[in-house]
Design an enzyme around this catalytic site. Structure first.
Site, PDB file in Angstrom:
ATOM      1  N   GLU A  66       0.829  -1.306  -0.111  1.00  0.00           N
ATOM      2  CA  GLU A  66      -0.016   0.079  -0.052  1.00  0.00           C
ATOM      3  C   GLU A  66       0.614   1.354  -0.084  1.00  0.00           C
ATOM      4  O   GLU A  66       0.277   2.379  -0.490  1.00  0.00           O
ATOM      5  CB  GLU A  66      -0.730   0.008   1.304  1.00  0.00           C
ATOM      6  CG  GLU A  66      -1.664   1.386   1.382  1.00  0.00           C
ATOM      7  CD  GLU A  66      -2.457   1.216   2.738  1.00  0.00           C
ATOM      8  OE1 GLU A  66      -3.740   1.446   2.623  1.00  0.00           O
ATOM      9  OE2 GLU A  66      -1.984   1.236   3.619  1.00  0.00           O
ATOM     10  N   HIS A 164       1.100   6.049  10.421  1.00  0.00           N
ATOM     11  CA  HIS A 164       0.462   6.430   9.182  1.00  0.00           C
ATOM     12  C   HIS A 164      -1.013   6.866   9.447  1.00  0.00           C
ATOM     13  O   HIS A 164      -1.501   6.598  10.676  1.00  0.00           O
ATOM     14  CB  HIS A 164       0.457   5.455   8.156  1.00  0.00           C
ATOM     15  CG  HIS A 164       1.613   5.005   7.743  1.00  0.00           C
ATOM     16  ND1 HIS A 164       2.018   3.613   7.485  1.00  0.00           N
ATOM     17  CD2 HIS A 164       2.495   5.790   6.906  1.00  0.00           C
ATOM     18  CE1 HIS A 164       3.126   3.714   6.866  1.00  0.00           C
ATOM     19  NE2 HIS A 164       3.477   4.973   6.351  1.00  0.00           N
ATOM     20  N   CYS A 251      -2.428  -1.963   4.852  1.00  0.00           N
ATOM     21  CA  CYS A 251      -0.858  -2.066   4.262  1.00  0.00           C
ATOM     22  C   CYS A 251      -0.451  -2.916   3.308  1.00  0.00           C
ATOM     23  O   CYS A 251       0.323  -3.117   2.400  1.00  0.00           O
ATOM     24  CB  CYS A 251      -0.082  -2.028   5.410  1.00  0.00           C
ATOM     25  SG  CYS A 251      -0.369  -1.421   6.975  1.00  0.00           S
TER      26      CYS A 251
END
Ligand code: CIR
Length: 256
Positions: A66, A164, A251
């Site tokens: 990702e 993130h 991810c």
């Protein structure tokens, strides 16, 4: 609706992947492979085709595909990952992106801009972009200008506690947003129907909506129940070995 997903098999070198939680121990590669198999099968149950890329031994974190591209219905943007050890992963994603997108619709984040896909959350045609240790303002503004060419928009969101943006946020469509940690009180996300994730289940903020179903990591019953209460069918995948590297469900794939 998503038609396609791209995933990359974990490499044996994943035991050297970046982690903020060494106390969880090193990932067990064989178990990680089994979990990856289950992840792929679960994506398929959601009605998508899954393109499986070979492991890249030179890049311990490369299964977290990702982070190296943003794929939208109109265009793809190959990122410039903010962690040095991961930057070369973009070479490996290029051919896969070229198989799905026309050359004129493939763009790049260039230095001094840096950007990890884990910092990008798509809400329809609008994209929230976390400014993190991996993604800088220049990277965010390059992404926004690429999106603007296709009638899409973006905005930067400061973050300070998580790796993130999508470590603590997941958009489940229909204005429903899973939200944890520092974003629970953020005015930016006020307009959503928020499903607040408690600190003891914070890892499970990283769920994915795929064509009406929601994939949730194994072992987070409160999160599972809260999502089911909103009427979603929940599919469970064990991601214990990826958690050891700060990675999770989002991810591990590009979904478009
Ligand atoms: C890293 O630190 O880059 C990896 N160990 C984990 C990446 C997780 N990716 C994501 O949240 N999108």
């Amino acid at each position: 609706m998503f038609k396609n997903c791209i995933v990359r098999r974990p490499s044996k070198s994943m035991i050297e992947g970046i982690t903020s939680a060494p106390e969880l121990g090193k990932p067990d590669y064989e178990l990680a492979l089994k979990q990856h198999d289950a992840y792929i099968e679960t994506l398929k149950q959601c009605g998508v085709k899954v393109k499986v890329l070979d492991a890249m031994e030179a890049y311990p974190d490369s299964c977290f595909v990702e982070d190296v591209a943003i794929c939208t219905s109109e265009c793809a943007v190959i990122t410039n990952p903010g962690a040095k050890s991961r930057n070369g992963e973009i070479i490996g994603i290029k051919p896969a992106i070229e198989a799905f997108f026309q050359a004129e619709n493939i763009h790049h984040i260039e230095f001094p801009g840096t950007l990890d896909g884990g910092d990008v959350m798509m809400v329809g045609k609008h994209f929230y972009i976390g400014i993190s240790e991996r993604t800088n303002k220049e990277g965010a503004s390059q992404l926004i200008s690429h999106l603007n060419k296709y009638g899409m928009t973006g905005e930067a969101v400061a973050l300070s506690e998580v790796l993130h943006l999508k470590t603590a946020l997941a958009y489940l469509e229909n204005n429903n947003l899973l939200v944890g940690g520092e974003f629970i009180t953020s005015p930016i996300f006020e307009k959503f129907n928020k499903i607040e994730i408690s600190d003891d289940e914070s890892y499970s903020c990283n769920c994915i909506w795929v064509n009406g179903k929601v994939i949730v990591p194994e072992g987070y019953p409160k999160t599972q129940a809260a999502i089911e209460e909103r009427g979603y069918e929940v599919l469970i995948v064990d991601t214990s070995e990826y958690r050891k590297l700060d990675g999770g469900l989002s991810c591990l794939s590009l979904r478009f």
